[in-house]
Design a protein around this motif. Structure first.
Motif, mmCIF file in Angstrom:
data_model
loop_
_atom_site.group_PDB
_atom_site.id
_atom_site.type_symbol
_atom_site.label_atom_id
_atom_site.label_comp_id
_atom_site.label_asym_id
_atom_site.label_seq_id
_atom_site.Cartn_x
_atom_site.Cartn_y
_atom_site.Cartn_z
ATOM 1 N N TYR A 79 7.243 12.767 9.578
ATOM 2 C CA TYR A 79 6.902 12.708 8.346
ATOM 3 C C TYR A 79 7.135 11.479 7.370
ATOM 4 N N ILE A 80 8.532 11.270 7.413
ATOM 5 C CA ILE A 80 8.893 10.050 6.939
ATOM 6 C C ILE A 80 8.388 8.702 7.485
ATOM 7 N N GLU A 81 8.292 8.555 8.675
ATOM 8 C CA GLU A 81 7.816 7.570 9.662
ATOM 9 C C GLU A 81 6.222 7.123 9.323
ATOM 10 N N ASN A 82 5.748 8.142 9.064
ATOM 11 C CA ASN A 82 4.097 8.445 9.170
ATOM 12 C C ASN A 82 3.504 8.685 7.758
ATOM 13 N N TYR A 83 4.337 8.597 6.735
ATOM 14 C CA TYR A 83 3.680 9.294 5.419
ATOM 15 C C TYR A 83 2.560 8.549 4.920
ATOM 16 N N ASN A 84 1.533 9.326 4.366
ATOM 17 C CA ASN A 84 0.438 8.942 3.876
ATOM 18 C C ASN A 84 -0.209 10.073 2.971
ATOM 19 N N MET A 121 13.257 16.304 -6.333
ATOM 20 C CA MET A 121 12.440 16.585 -5.154
ATOM 21 C C MET A 121 11.205 16.166 -5.406
ATOM 22 N N SER A 122 10.122 16.578 -4.424
ATOM 23 C CA SER A 122 8.866 16.301 -4.466
ATOM 24 C C SER A 122 8.045 17.698 -3.912
ATOM 25 N N LEU A 123 6.712 17.699 -4.069
ATOM 26 C CA LEU A 123 6.080 18.684 -3.828
ATOM 27 C C LEU A 123 6.087 18.782 -2.374
ATOM 28 N N VAL A 124 5.918 17.609 -1.753
ATOM 29 C CA VAL A 124 5.816 17.712 -0.198
ATOM 30 C C VAL A 124 7.120 16.717 0.282
ATOM 31 N N MET A 154 1.353 12.912 -9.020
ATOM 32 C CA MET A 154 0.779 14.099 -8.638
ATOM 33 C C MET A 154 1.852 15.189 -8.618
ATOM 34 N N ASP A 155 3.048 14.860 -8.152
ATOM 35 C CA ASP A 155 4.401 15.690 -8.407
ATOM 36 C C ASP A 155 4.656 16.294 -9.786
ATOM 37 N N ILE A 156 4.350 15.486 -10.757
ATOM 38 C CA ILE A 156 4.541 15.809 -12.165
ATOM 39 C C ILE A 156 3.500 16.490 -12.777
ATOM 40 N N VAL A 157 2.148 16.131 -12.324
ATOM 41 C CA VAL A 157 0.745 16.768 -13.077
ATOM 42 C C VAL A 157 0.820 18.256 -12.491
ATOM 43 N N ILE A 158 1.087 18.417 -11.191
ATOM 44 C CA ILE A 158 0.841 19.729 -10.406
ATOM 45 C C ILE A 158 1.925 20.656 -10.950
ATOM 46 N N SER A 159 3.091 20.198 -11.021
ATOM 47 C CA SER A 159 4.415 21.053 -11.529
ATOM 48 C C SER A 159 4.063 21.373 -12.833
ATOM 49 N N PHE A 160 3.672 20.763 -13.813
ATOM 50 C CA PHE A 160 3.370 21.360 -14.812
ATOM 51 C C PHE A 160 2.292 22.310 -14.974
ATOM 52 N N VAL A 161 1.111 22.023 -14.121
ATOM 53 C CA VAL A 161 0.149 23.137 -13.939
ATOM 54 C C VAL A 161 0.552 24.261 -13.490
ATOM 55 N N VAL A 162 1.732 24.376 -12.544
ATOM 56 C CA VAL A 162 2.321 25.430 -11.897
ATOM 57 C C VAL A 162 3.033 26.135 -12.862
ATOM 58 N N GLY A 193 0.638 -1.263 0.029
ATOM 59 C CA GLY A 193 -0.012 0.150 0.009
ATOM 60 C C GLY A 193 0.920 1.407 0.145
ATOM 61 N N ASN A 194 1.984 1.282 0.815
ATOM 62 C CA ASN A 194 2.886 2.276 0.922
ATOM 63 C C ASN A 194 3.490 2.625 -0.508
ATOM 64 N N LYS A 195 3.799 1.597 -1.278
ATOM 65 C CA LYS A 195 4.499 1.668 -2.916
ATOM 66 C C LYS A 195 3.275 2.352 -3.662
ATOM 67 N N ILE A 196 2.260 1.875 -3.558
ATOM 68 C CA ILE A 196 1.090 2.401 -4.401
ATOM 69 C C ILE A 196 0.916 4.015 -4.098
ATOM 70 N N GLN A 197 1.064 4.481 -2.890
ATOM 71 C CA GLN A 197 0.769 5.605 -2.443
ATOM 72 C C GLN A 197 2.137 6.636 -2.908
ATOM 73 N N LYS A 198 3.316 6.146 -2.733
ATOM 74 C CA LYS A 198 4.408 6.907 -3.410
ATOM 75 C C LYS A 198 4.330 6.919 -4.985
ATOM 76 N N SER A 199 3.746 5.930 -5.659
ATOM 77 C CA SER A 199 3.622 6.066 -6.983
ATOM 78 C C SER A 199 2.519 7.265 -7.220
ATOM 79 N N ILE A 200 1.467 7.218 -6.607
ATOM 80 C CA ILE A 200 0.368 8.205 -6.694
ATOM 81 C C ILE A 200 1.164 9.359 -6.375
ATOM 82 N N LYS A 201 1.781 9.677 -5.311
ATOM 83 C CA LYS A 201 2.562 10.818 -4.893
ATOM 84 C C LYS A 201 3.294 11.291 -6.128
ATOM 85 N N ARG A 202 4.212 10.691 -6.615
ATOM 86 C CA ARG A 202 5.201 11.025 -7.986
ATOM 87 C C ARG A 202 4.237 11.514 -9.238
#
Length: 227
Positions: free
Chosen positions: A167-172, A113-116, A14-22, A3-12
């Motif tokens: 944040y690292i230990e409780n990422y979601n 980097m990441s957005l967060v 989002m990083d790309i999409v939002i960066s282009f939007v900005v 589940g954590n891997k899936i969340q990190k994939s979604i995070k990445r």
């Protein structure tokens, strides 16, 4: 773990999409800021500095330059406050509005980097890392993060590290969303408004340096408090 891997994939993603939007729709604004920096003070448009990223990989972080040339020598644990006379005229606005961080979307798109995420510290800070603090390097550093929206420069360095490790230990993804929403508040109201209003419950180290910073902010808002 899966589940954590899936969340990190979604995070990445989002990083790309939002960066282009900005970056793309507001490109004219970013170009205008670059021109203003160039015509109002001597020096380059961008500030580049080596920072440790994921797994200690060194990368160059991008920012709009907000300080006068030759002002990049920093003291560990001491932050540049808003009344620092090394800050340029337009730099004060950029730092207050956080627009000086916008070029970091390029770092995000490059995967550095990441957005967060944890705040990207200076390379020299690695010498002081123990096993606990080194956990900050388990994820990409962020344009914003838990420590940045919990007081940031008004916190002690120890407190910032503690929030980053949390944040690292409780990422979601929900925590990421709350940090992004709080970032909007920081931009509008200022970092000091969120001192002692952390999104998570962590016992603060809160040393004398942090206390002195808080007192300075209070005196600035209420001159009658000064002796």
């Amino acid at each position: 773990m899966e589940g954590n891997k899936i969340q990190k994939s979604i995070k990445r993603t989002m990083d790309i999409v939002i960066s282009f939007v900005v970056l793309i729709p507001f490109l004219l604004i970013w170009v205008t800021i670059a021109i203003l920096i160039k015509v109002t003070s001597k020096g380059p448009i961008f500030f580049l500095q080596d920072r440790p990223g994921l797994n200690k990989q060194i990368f160059k972080v991008y920012k709009y330059r907000t300080m006068k040339p030759g002002s990049d020598v920093m003291v560990k644990g001491q932050e540049v406050m808003k009344d620092d006379d090394r800050i340029t005229s337009i730099g004060k606005f950029l730092r207050r509005s956080k627009l000086d961080e916008i070029p970091q979307v390029l770092n995000v798109l490059k995967g550095e980097m990441s957005l967060v995420g944890p705040r990207p510290e200076r390379v020299a800070s690695l010498a002081d890392y123990d096993d606990e603090i080194s956990k900050r390097l388990y994820m990409r550093p962020g344009m914003t993060g838990l420590s940045q929206v919990s007081g940031n420069i008004h916190l002690s360095l120890e407190d910032r590290y503690k929030l980053d490790v949390y944040y690292i230990e409780n990422y979601n993804l929900w925590l990421d969303l709350k940090i992004i929403l709080r970032t909007i508040g920081v931009v509008v109201l200022g970092e000091d408004r969120y001192l002692h209003k952390s999104l998570v419950k962590i016992k603060p180290v809160y040393n004398e340096v942090a206390a002195a910073k808080e007192e300075a902010v209070s005196n600035e808002k209420n001159p009658s408090n000064r002796g």
